[in-house]
Design an enzyme around this catalytic site. Sequence first.
Site, short mmCIF file in Angstrom:
data_model
loop_
_atom_site.label_atom_id
_atom_site.label_comp_id
_atom_site.label_asym_id
_atom_site.label_seq_id
_atom_site.Cartn_x
_atom_site.Cartn_y
_atom_site.Cartn_z
N HIS A 147 -81.59 105.11 -41.35
CA HIS A 147 -80.67 104.89 -42.45
C HIS A 147 -79.34 104.36 -41.93
O HIS A 147 -78.93 104.64 -40.80
CB HIS A 147 -80.41 106.20 -43.19
CG HIS A 147 -81.48 106.54 -44.18
ND1 HIS A 147 -81.71 105.82 -45.32
CD2 HIS A 147 -82.39 107.55 -44.20
CE1 HIS A 147 -82.70 106.36 -46.01
NE2 HIS A 147 -83.14 107.41 -45.34
N CYS A 207 -81.04 98.51 -42.70
CA CYS A 207 -80.65 97.60 -43.76
C CYS A 207 -79.36 96.86 -43.41
O CYS A 207 -78.52 97.37 -42.67
CB CYS A 207 -80.44 98.36 -45.07
SG CYS A 207 -81.98 98.73 -45.92
#
Length: 295
Positions: A147, A207
């Site tokens: 993450h 991401c």
Amino acid sequence: MKRGHRALRRVALGLVTLGVLLLAFVAYQLWGTALYEHNAQNQLRQELRGKLAGVSRHPHTTTPTTPTTPTGPAPATSTTVLTARVAPTTADPGAGTPIGLLTIPRIGMTDAAIVEGTDEHQLQQGPGHYSGTSLPGQAGNAAIAGHRTTYGAPFYNLNALQPGDVISVETQQGFFQYQVVNAHVVSPNDTTVLNQTSSPELTLTTCNPRYSASQRLVVVAALHTGVLAASAATGTPSTTVPKPTGPKVKTLAGEAGLSNTGALSGRSTRGEVGQAVLWGALTAAAAVLALVAWR
């Protein structure tokens, strides 16, 4: 009039409550999930403690000896053992199993527990290893996702890594140091970064940009040194790349679990956080106006 004032007051209080709840959601996304990840990391490290007890972060050597013989001193013999770089190939552990500790000094990461698997639940616990890619320290491409904005955001500053930076992984098989080769951004449809490689490498994905899932940031590092644990050193370390069966995923993990769309998966948190902040601010403003009107 009093009845109208009471109704207006109830509406104002309701808007205040709604605004507070929406802002609390933002706080949970940014900080509450980090507490969950922190507790999960503590449990994973506790489980790893016994497994990594026999692993050394330094090469094992012995002092050269000079044995004596009846006719005098014998020539000195060295018992120094050269440590193999690559660990033997093994099967993937079960999903959710802690497989090692990840350290990246450049971004302030120390001994982050890596869990096997990259679905939503596993990535909420910390960096996740893509099942089907090589395990860290073994031949081929070992890929790990993490993450970037929620659940502790272990890869928040992954973009700060530069060529030559050291990435260390400690597993039951030994202690392995990689050096960053390059970092690049790919589209969500590019799954080639998970492909097997002819040399031992480590691939980190997250991401990009932060709070968005429109791209993927990929950092590639090459194995530089490896110190095998005694249990792994007794076997014959393999430098053969495993048969390229491919990772057991269709998509790259991003800010959440994997999708089945055939694209590099990832869920943007920008929309959730942004909308919650917007609606929280609007409801709070409406509540203030209602209170002013009531007074």
